[in-house]
Design a protein around this motif. Structure first.
Motif, mmCIF file in Angstrom:
data_model
loop_
_atom_site.group_PDB
_atom_site.id
_atom_site.type_symbol
_atom_site.label_atom_id
_atom_site.label_comp_id
_atom_site.label_asym_id
_atom_site.label_seq_id
_atom_site.Cartn_x
_atom_site.Cartn_y
_atom_site.Cartn_z
ATOM 1 N N VAL A 135 -0.058 21.646 -30.204
ATOM 2 C CA VAL A 135 1.179 21.257 -30.877
ATOM 3 C C VAL A 135 2.218 22.352 -30.671
ATOM 4 O O VAL A 135 1.902 23.548 -30.694
ATOM 5 N N ASP A 136 3.469 21.955 -30.481
ATOM 6 C CA ASP A 136 4.561 22.930 -30.422
ATOM 7 C C ASP A 136 4.655 23.686 -31.745
ATOM 8 O O ASP A 136 4.872 23.075 -32.797
ATOM 9 N N SER A 137 4.485 24.998 -31.701
ATOM 10 C CA SER A 137 4.559 25.805 -32.917
ATOM 11 C C SER A 137 4.676 27.264 -32.529
ATOM 12 O O SER A 137 4.661 27.620 -31.344
ATOM 13 N N GLU A 138 4.762 28.117 -33.557
ATOM 14 C CA GLU A 138 4.824 29.557 -33.325
ATOM 15 C C GLU A 138 3.442 30.202 -33.271
ATOM 16 O O GLU A 138 3.342 31.426 -33.117
ATOM 17 N N LEU A 139 2.379 29.433 -33.408
ATOM 18 C CA LEU A 139 1.047 30.015 -33.488
ATOM 19 C C LEU A 139 0.746 30.933 -32.309
ATOM 20 O O LEU A 139 0.187 32.020 -32.474
ATOM 21 N N ALA A 140 1.102 30.477 -31.113
ATOM 22 C CA ALA A 140 0.781 31.265 -29.926
ATOM 23 C C ALA A 140 1.587 32.555 -29.845
ATOM 24 O O ALA A 140 1.213 33.472 -29.099
#
Length: 262
Positions: free
Chosen positions: A205-210
């Motif tokens: 999912v597009d997110s800031e996790l990475a």
């Protein structure tokens, strides 16, 4: 209203439809949490959005104001650190004092600093355990007595496809998400039937996790892995589906991932 000072007198209207819920969302300042909060406000629910980055929460409240006016829902930002048990307890208590009840608790806050075990990034391992596991337990500890007292409630855990598989660099992250899955499944089995329990496991999912990945090899692999990511709203729709079911229907587990992710 300051983010850490909830209105103590406001209550939900007696004219609210029975399907308008008070939903608490952790980690709501970005990514999946922001997507869940945005969609649920648009669907007419009262969302209490928690995160450490209160500026992001205030901006989210501004962005959802128009949708809230149209739907009758609302968004209320509260400062929250899920690694602090007292902070989570205050988050739940503040929401209950504002609305008189808590219908859904979405345990979404999470971090994902992937790395190989031989990188020995022990501080990052500890952070994953603190947020992904202890944070989940703090949410359960704070909301479960409220649900038991009300005779109703719904826990939603945002786990991960990592709860179902392990790949190089994901050992600790997958362990933390398998723990989230296991804890939530145990909660489901132990809970009174008046309390519903759902696990949602997102794929890419597009997110800031990475963005939290400091290990160069893991960061490079993640850039390739995330090439076919889906929007956070895909996960938000799954959460909306689960919480909108009739009281006698419990959606136990959902896996949502891109069609290209195999």
């Amino acid at each position: 209203m300051q983010p850490n000072q909830p209105n103590q007198t406001s209550q939900t209207s007696q004219n609210d439809p029975v399907d308008r819920k008070v939903v608490l969302v952790t980690g709501a300042s970005s990514g999946i949490g922001e997507g869940i909060a945005t969609r649920l406000v648009a669907e007419g629910h009262h969302v209490v959005a928690g995160a450490r980055r209160t500026g992001h929460l205030r901006a989210l409240a501004d962005r959802t104001a128009g949708a809230a006016t149209r739907s009758g829902g609302s968004l209320h930002p509260l400062e929250l650190d899920v690694t602090e048990r007292a902070s989570v307890a205050a988050f739940v208590d503040g929401a209950r004092r504002r609305f008189g009840r808590v219908d859904v608790f979405v345990n979404n806050a999470g971090v994902m600093p992937l790395s190989r075990l031989d990188s020995l990034l022990v501080d990052e391992w500890d952070r994953m355990i603190d947020v992904n596991v202890r944070g989940l337990l703090h949410g359960i500890a704070a909301a479960l007595p409220v649900f038991a007292d009300q005779g109703s409630g719904h826990f939603v855990t945002i786990a991960s496809i990592g709860a179902h598989q392990v790949v190089p660099t994901s050992a600790v992250y997958s362990a933390s998400k398998y723990a989230a899955w296991a804890i939530t499944e145990g909660l489901r089995q132990e809970s009174d039937p008046s309390i519903r329990v759902t696990t949602v496991s997102p794929g890419v999912v597009d997110s800031e996790l990475a963005d939290s990945i400091t290990d160069p090899g893991a960061a490079a692999a993640m850039r390739t892995y995330r090439a076919n990511a889906i929007a956070p709203d895909a996960i938000a729709r799954a959460v909306g589906f689960a919480i909108d079911q009739p009281a006698d229907v419990d959606v136990n587990e959902v896996i949502v991932r891109p069609t290209r992710q195999r």
